[in-house]
Design an enzyme around this catalytic site. Structure first.
Site, PDB file in Angstrom:
ATOM      1  N   GLY A   1       2.660  -1.024  -3.607  1.00 30.49           N
ATOM      2  CA  GLY A   1       2.258  -1.749  -2.120  1.00 30.49           C
ATOM      3  C   GLY A   1       1.149  -0.450  -1.805  1.00 30.49           C
ATOM      4  N   SER A   2       1.347  -0.769  -0.371  1.00 30.94           N
ATOM      5  CA  SER A   2       0.180  -0.066   0.375  1.00 30.94           C
ATOM      6  C   SER A   2      -0.052   1.462   0.046  1.00 30.94           C
ATOM      7  CB  SER A   2       0.350  -0.133   1.867  1.00 30.94           C
ATOM      8  OG  SER A   2       0.575  -1.595   2.051  1.00 30.94           O
ATOM      9  N   THR A   3       0.998   2.116  -0.314  1.00 35.84           N
ATOM     10  CA  THR A   3       0.836   3.731  -0.499  1.00 35.84           C
ATOM     11  C   THR A   3      -0.384   3.852  -1.668  1.00 35.84           C
ATOM     12  OG1 THR A   3       2.721   3.770  -1.950  1.00 35.84           O
ATOM     13  CG2 THR A   3       2.841   4.445   0.065  1.00 35.84           C
ATOM     14  N   PHE A   4      -0.685   2.902  -2.257  1.00 30.38           N
ATOM     15  CA  PHE A   4      -1.570   2.906  -3.682  1.00 30.38           C
ATOM     16  C   PHE A   4      -2.945   2.940  -3.205  1.00 30.38           C
ATOM     17  CE2 PHE A   4      -3.382   1.467  -7.704  1.00 30.38           C
ATOM     18  CZ  PHE A   4      -3.066   2.366  -8.442  1.00 30.38           C
ATOM     19  N   LYS A   5      -3.264   2.184  -1.756  1.00 22.82           N
ATOM     20  CA  LYS A   5      -4.590   2.227  -1.330  1.00 22.82           C
ATOM     21  C   LYS A   5      -5.098   3.417  -1.111  1.00 22.82           C
ATOM     22  CE  LYS A   5      -3.356  -2.007   1.378  1.00 22.82           C
ATOM     23  NZ  LYS A   5      -2.770  -2.465   2.563  1.00 22.82           N
TER      24      LYS A   5
END
Lengths: 365, 711
Positions: free
Chosen positions: B297-301
């Protein structure tokens, strides 16, 4: 009768000191490992043995110079005192218990074994009795019953501790004295019958005892149980061979042989010093025997003879039973080897007794 | 004369006795001779079997220590209770019934099971499990019962003094002495040492005899391992996860604390965990931190952001239309059901965690090749090389098989599967100025005797991923993310950079509507980070909607706050902007409020909530409303009525904490000693009924040296 005092029997003195010397060395050698492991001191037992050897030699020197007939006066009081001590240790909390037997009185290392004193007490008492009433000995009622009741009573108290070994020596010595006092063989044989019947009765009451007693015939039947001590003893004596492993080189004293410094000291001696060493000790004892019986025969009076017979009989019986046990000829009983085994009371009493014997030898005819 | 006649008979009888004695003496001499010559060889052979013994010398397994040499695992003597059943041995069980009856309470085994062991038809039997490897005190207790036929065998046992602390990471050694997982398994060779051998003539108690016949190869004891783990930080992690476990009841959790500059792992923990001292109760052998890949999810952004910055494709001020974005026939919606926030800047897009912004950056600007290239560069799809076995590498699909929408999805963290440790290392690269580091757990290998360092692990750079400048810019943006909205990761006094993540769980090949893994990754101080922390909570059991910001961020914050204070990292926000050095906080009212929201609120204020009981609503709070408290202070929230108070676990607590807890819970107490609590008279977590609790404290330094001497 005129009694002329001369020199004591030097052969007895020399044999005694020789055995005593070998004993102190062997106590050290046999006990060092155990002493270090249990007490943190290699010399723990050796030091005590040396102390009691010196104490014993002093006692021996004293009794050697005290005219033996003096003991006649003290015979009764001495016996009463011995009985008193035997009774005192039976009071719960007073006696010290070691190895399952409540045989000691005192504190720690400075404790005495009243049963050892009793052995000497009985000898003196019987010697007095037989020397005074020699003509009655052939009568069962007036000659045998009184000494036997005293001996039986002492045996009973010792068995309450319980200490079968010392009890056996006590009875054995007494019977020996009764025999030399001239008791009729008829009486002695019937007494023996009573003993056998009693023994059979004890076994019938608890059949497991027979196994325990006969375990020595084939110790390998129960190598971890009844045969254990004997097997370990034989493992010491056998590999010792003719010449021994050398002083201090015993393997079996390393916690295999139980109490290597007391009852089984001969096994360690035979292991380290070989057949030569063991035979030397036995020959020294034989010499002691002969000179002892010679003293009995040459004693100026009956009291002296009976004292000599009693003392030498006591030592001889202990040697025979102890070495008989260690070499697998008798069932295991806790009897120390006189002058050799570790033990303060036993050592001092034996030397005191030898001192008396030496005094008797000074009046040899 | 009568006397002479009598004397003559006496003499004859004495002579007879003397001769008999002599004969007996001769027999004794003959008997000795026989034993020492004829029997000698046979006896020698038989005896040799007893004297001779060859034994394997077992080496002592090395200890596992934390970075400050605190013991995490060590070997110490233990005792196994053995019953001798055969009556061939003198000392054997006589009365099995009574023996079972007496041993049952001591060994905590049922009488029936003991009885069945004691009546087996075997020579001897180990009284397992209760009598297996018991400690010294218990062994003494067994000994004091004085039961015939019961003996104790001394052997070594692995002790884990901190119980479940870092349990998956440390691993355990089972009863067959097999290292099962974790460090114990990974470094088994170093820890176990080498067996020695002794062939010697021995006496009955195993002591050597004076003879020289011996072969002696001493055992080589195993080496000690010094980990990168810091027990104190690990404790912060454990207590934060314990609290989260009680509050959210998730399926799983994992947390990693690392030094971003070196790749050293400072703490690592999972839930559910287990106690390696009672390893048989383990539920899940997997170390989620390294073996559980999931969609981040967003941590990968952060990866997409850093790549775009590096490639000069990111302009913070540049505007774009948020909400929905079309790729061919597919649509990328923002997470607020595609509503978006109108036309906003890319910086705002990052702050809102706008999927559209990252779809644009990843798919349109970077393009498939570059995006995949950076994902690869940041270490995804490959093991990090951490010193733990069976590390998962995650799934990054072959870029040639990924559709356009697939590429866009990957840009904001969907359609890839990565492990927590991969994320920590990737974000560490941003934190440390652009280097992908290799994570590691064992710092030093030491000789157990000389304490000399045999092997020392140095930080290892795998590769440079982005430039210093890119890393710095990315950090600044991530700091602005923290400083935005509800400020979920904000910590008073420090610049914190971080990012939340909420990933839907894939069930039967499709995204589930209500099951999420929520996570938070962040580091501080933002401009020169000393700690990076990642927290993931898998499927909290909550009725309300939840996000990384509400569940994972408070855990992150609690660990970060405590760790920064413990490591004495000086606050990097200017004195002037702070009202006081240690800001005071005025307590709000939490009574009658939900426990979860109260906890989050307290953590956000920089306080340390301690929740007592498992109720959902706060019944009582301490300190009371309007009291002034200091930053970092403990706030106790009682969630159950008095009748349900359980005895707190005071072990390891300070005197003040212990007194406060007992006072609040109205449990009368008695204090003995000083330092930290080492013993309490009433077992923790049992229902409190009545009576005084006796608390024993000890100076932690003394505690440690005591332990040491037992070795």
């Amino acid at each position: 009768m005129v009694k002329i005092r001369s020199n004591p029997d030097w052969l007895i003195v020399m044999a005694t000191l020789a055995i005593l010397g070998i004993g102190v060395v062997m106590v050290y050698s046999a006990s060092a490992v155990l002493a270090f492991r249990e007490m943190g001191d290699w010399y723990f037992y050796a030091k005590r043995q040396l102390f009691f050897a010196i104490l014993g030699i002093i006692a021996m020197y004293f009794t050697m110079n005290i005219d033996y007939w003096v003991w006649k006066k003290w015979a009764k009081i001495g016996l009463y005192l011995c009985f008193l001590l035997l009774i005192i240790i039976l009071i719960p909390g007073v006696g010290l218990t070691r190895g399952g037997a409540t045989s000691w009185l005192g504190v720690g290392a400075f404790s005495i074994q009243p049963s050892e004193f009793m052995k000497l007490g009985i000898i003196v008492f019987l010697a007095k009795m037989f020397s005074e009433k020699q003509e009655q000995i052939t009568s069962f009622k007036s000659g045998l019953i009184p000494p036997l009741s005293i001996v039986g009573l002492a045996f009973g108290f010792i068995m309450l501790q319980p200490d079968l070994g010392t009890g056996t020596v006590l009875v054995g010595t007494s019977v020996l004295m009764i025999y030399t006092a001239g008791a009729k063989m008829k009486h002695l044989l019937s007494l023996m019958m009573v003993g056998v019947i009693g023994f059979v009765g004890l076994i019938a009451a608890a059949p497991y005892r027979i196994q325990r007693i006969l375990g020595f015939l084939d110790p390998w039947q129960d190598p971890l149980g009844t045969g254990y001590q004997l097997i370990q003893s034989l493992y010491a004596i056998g590999p010792g061979g003719l010449m021994g492993l050398g002083l201090g080189m015993s393997r079996q004293k390393h916690l295999y042989v139980p109490e290597p410094q007391t009852d089984f000291i001969f096994a360690i001696l035979a292991e380290e010093l070989g057949f030569i060493g063991g035979a030397t000790v036995l020959l020294l004892f034989t010499l002691l025997m002969w000179r002892g019986f010679r003293t009995a025969i040459t004693a100026p009076d009956l009291f002296g003879s009976f004292l000599a017979v009693g003392i030498i009989g006591m030592i001889g019986i202990q040697v025979i039973i102890n070495i008989g046990v260690v070499t697998g000829m008798f069932p295991v009983t806790g009897i120390t080897l006189p002058l050799l085994s570790y033990g303060g009371s036993s050592l001092t009493i034996t030397l005191t007794a030898i001192g008396i014997l030496l005094n008797v030898s000074r009046y040899a005819r | 004369m009568k006397i002479d006649k009598y004397k003559k008979s006496l003499n004859i009888r004495s002579l007879i006795v003397g001769v008999s004695f002599t004969l007996l003496f001769i027999i004794l001499i003959a008997r000795s001779f026989y034993i020492q010559t004829v029997d000698a060889t046979m006896l020698q052979e038989k005896a040799r079997n007893i004297w001779n013994s060859s034994s394997v010398l077992e080496p002592k397994r090395g200890s596992i220590l934390d970075r400050n040499n605190e013991r995490l695992a060590y070997n110490a003597p233990a005792y196994t209770v053995i019953a001798i059943l055969s009556n061939k041995y003198n000392n054997h069980i006589i009365d099995p019934m009574q023996t079972a009856n007496k041993l049952a309470p001591v060994l905590k085994m049922s009488e029936a099971s003991l009885y069945s062991l004691l009546t087996k038809d075997v020579y001897q039997v180990e009284l397992r499990p209760g009598g297996w490897k018991i400690d010294k005190d218990k062994a003494k207790e067994v000994e004091s019962l004085g039961l015939p036929g019961i003996i104790l065998r001394e052997e070594g046992k692995r002790y884990y003094p901190n119980n479940s602390l870092a349990s998956h990471l440390i691993g355990f050694v089972d009863y067959e002495n097999k290292a099962i997982m974790g460090i114990e398994n990974q470094y088994n060779e170093k820890l176990s040492g080498e067996q020695g051998q002794l062939k010697v003539m021995k006496d009955l108690k195993g002591y050597e005899l004076p003879d020289k016949e011996e072969i002696y190869h001493p055992a080589k004891d195993g080496n000690n391992l010094v980990l990168t783990i810091d027990k104190t930080i690990q404790q912060y992690v454990e207590s934060a996860l314990d609290k989260a476990m009680a509050l959210y009841k998730p399926q799983k959790m994992t947390a990693i604390v690392a030094n971003p500059k070196t790749g050293e792992i400072l703490a690592l923990s999972n839930r559910p965990d287990y106690d390696p001292n009672e390893y048989w109760s383990i539920e899940d052998y997997r170390n989620y931190a390294t073996q559980y890949p999931f969609e981040p999810g967003s941590t990968f952004k952060i990866v997409t952001l850093a790549a775009a910055i590096e490639e000069n494709m990111f302009n913070a001020e540049e505007k774009y239309q948020s909400g929905r974005w079309r790729i061919g026939k597919s649509v990328v919606p923002d997470h607020n059901n595609g509503k978006g926030w109108g036309e906003i800047s890319f910086l705002e897009g990052v702050q809102h965690s706008s999927n559209v912004a990252f779809a644009i950056l990843g798919y349109e600007r970077l393009g498939k090749d570059k995006l995949f290239d950076y994902i690869n560069q940041f270490g995804f799809g490959q093991p990090t090389g951490i010193d733990l076995m069976n590390e998962a590498k995650g799934i990054i699909h072959d870029k040639n098989q990924v559709s356009d929408i697939g590429v866009a999805n990957i840009a904001f963290g969907q359609g890839v599967s990565v492990t927590p440790i991969q994320q920590v290392m990737a974000v560490s690269a941003i934190a440390n100025g652009g280097y992908l580091m290799q994570p590691y757990l064992v710092k030093e290998i030491k000789d157990p005797k000389t304490n000399e360092i045999i092997e020392k692990k140095e930080p290892k750079v795998i590769r440079r991923v982005v430039s210093e400048k890119t890393a710095k810019e990315t950090r600044e943006i991530l700091e602005k993310v923290v400083d935005f909205g509800q400020k979920p990761g904000y910590i008073e006094g420090y610049h914190v950079a971080g990012k939340t993540g909420t990933a839907q769980i894939i069930e039967n090949g499709r995204y589930s509507n209500n099951k999420y893994i929520v996570s938070y990754i962040g580091f501080a101080p933002a401009n020169d980070p000393s700690i990076i922390i990642y927290v993931a909570v898998d499927q909290p059991d909550l009725d309300v909607p939840y996000y990384g910001s509400t569940i994972a961020a408070p855990i992150f914050k609690e660990i970060m706050q405590n760790s920064l204070r413990y490591l004495k990292v000086s606050p990097d926000i200017q004195q002037g902007t702070l009202s006081k050095e240690i800001p005071s906080i005025v307590m709000k009212n939490y009574e009658k409020k939900a426990v979860i929201s109260s906890n989050t609120d307290l953590v956000n204020q920089g306080l340390s909530p301690v929740i007592i009981g498992d109720g959902n609503v706060v019944i009582k709070q301490f300190p009371k409303e309007n009291t002034t408290v200091n930053n970092g202070e403990s706030v106790y929230l009682i969630t159950v009525p008095k009748a349900q108070y359980t005895v707190p676990d005071l072990k390891g607590k300070s005197l003040r904490e212990a007194i406060t807890l007992c006072t609040i819970l109205e449990i009368p107490f008695e204090i003995e000693g000083n330092g930290v609590v080492i013993e309490q008279s009433i077992a923790p977590n049992t229902l409190y009924t009545k009576g005084k609790i006796k608390i024993k404290l000890q100076d932690p330094q003394a505690l440690y040296t005591n332990d040491e001497s037992e070795e």
